[in-house]
Design an enzyme around this catalytic site. Structure first.
Site, mmCIF file in Angstrom:
data_model
loop_
_atom_site.group_PDB
_atom_site.id
_atom_site.type_symbol
_atom_site.label_atom_id
_atom_site.label_comp_id
_atom_site.label_asym_id
_atom_site.label_seq_id
_atom_site.Cartn_x
_atom_site.Cartn_y
_atom_site.Cartn_z
ATOM 1 N N HIS A 57 44.599 33.610 38.465
ATOM 2 C CA HIS A 57 43.637 33.209 39.588
ATOM 3 C C HIS A 57 42.256 33.129 39.333
ATOM 4 C CE1 HIS A 57 46.545 35.702 43.100
ATOM 5 N NE2 HIS A 57 47.065 34.910 42.132
ATOM 6 N N GLU A 59 39.495 34.394 39.876
ATOM 7 C CA GLU A 59 38.684 35.440 39.501
ATOM 8 C C GLU A 59 39.116 36.144 38.125
ATOM 9 O OE1 GLU A 59 39.205 35.909 43.899
ATOM 10 O OE2 GLU A 59 40.284 35.121 42.219
ATOM 11 N N CYS A 87 42.241 38.701 46.431
ATOM 12 C CA CYS A 87 43.451 39.315 46.727
ATOM 13 C C CYS A 87 43.523 40.784 46.101
ATOM 14 C CB CYS A 87 44.602 38.615 46.206
ATOM 15 S SG CYS A 87 44.790 38.622 44.480
ATOM 16 N N CYS A 90 43.137 40.650 42.369
ATOM 17 C CA CYS A 90 41.886 40.396 41.886
ATOM 18 C C CYS A 90 40.932 41.561 41.918
ATOM 19 C CB CYS A 90 41.501 38.882 42.322
ATOM 20 S SG CYS A 90 42.368 37.660 41.747
#
Length: 173
Positions: A57, A59, A87, A90
């Site tokens: 992801h 992040e 999310c 993250c």
């Protein structure tokens, strides 16, 4: 870590540039930058499909890059700017990296770990809590996501039409 509105918008626009990288690679377009002392020390974009890794992801990519930049797993005195609410995964990584300040654009109603579904970043039961700001350039951040999913639906529809034409052609022969 006190930024003017203009500085915050600048950093979010940099995160939007990262999200564009995802969009160009047919990934869910989320972008992230991490800032320390007014300088971007980490950048990331969603790259799960590109790298074939579920955890890639925006992040996570930005945290990895920022860790390398500072030479430490702790990202104290930094701010993370991300186009979409982090999310659960993250949000956990942000806490583990000890990032004290997170700014996100649009909410994530399906997977949000920073307010929409869960409050991981501000949960008082955890040992690290984050100063959280939301809604920065929310319309722009949401628009890139909406465009991605609109394009995705159009592609699926076009594939179905092609498949049906192929089936009809095979039946005719």
């Amino acid at each position: 870590m006190i930024y003017s509105k203009e500085e915050k918008e600048f950093f979010m626009r940099e995160a939007l540039k990262e999200a564009q990288k995802s969009l160009l690679k047919d990934e869910i377009p989320i972008g992230c930058v991490i800032v320390k002392d007014g300088q971007i020390i980490g950048r990331g974009y969603n790259a799960r499909e590109e790298l074939h890794q579920a955890i890639m992801h925006a992040e996570i990519m930005a945290i990895n890059q920022a860790n390398e930049a500072v030479g430490d797993w702790r990202l104290l005195d930094s701010s993370l700017f991300v186009t979409i609410e982090p999310c659960v995964m993250c949000s956990g990584a942000i806490g583990l990296a000890r990032i004290p300040h997170v700014v996100f654009g649009a909410t994530n109603q399906k997977f949000g770990g920073a307010g929409s579904l869960y409050q991981i970043l501000t949960d008082e039961r955890l040992n690290h809590r984050v100063l959280l700001e939301s809604g920065l350039l929310a319309d722009e951040c949401a628009a890139i996501m909406q465009e991605f999913f609109r394009q995705s639906r159009q592609k699926k529809k076009a594939l179905k039409v092609l498949e049906k034409k192929k089936q009809n052609s095979e039946l005719a022969n």
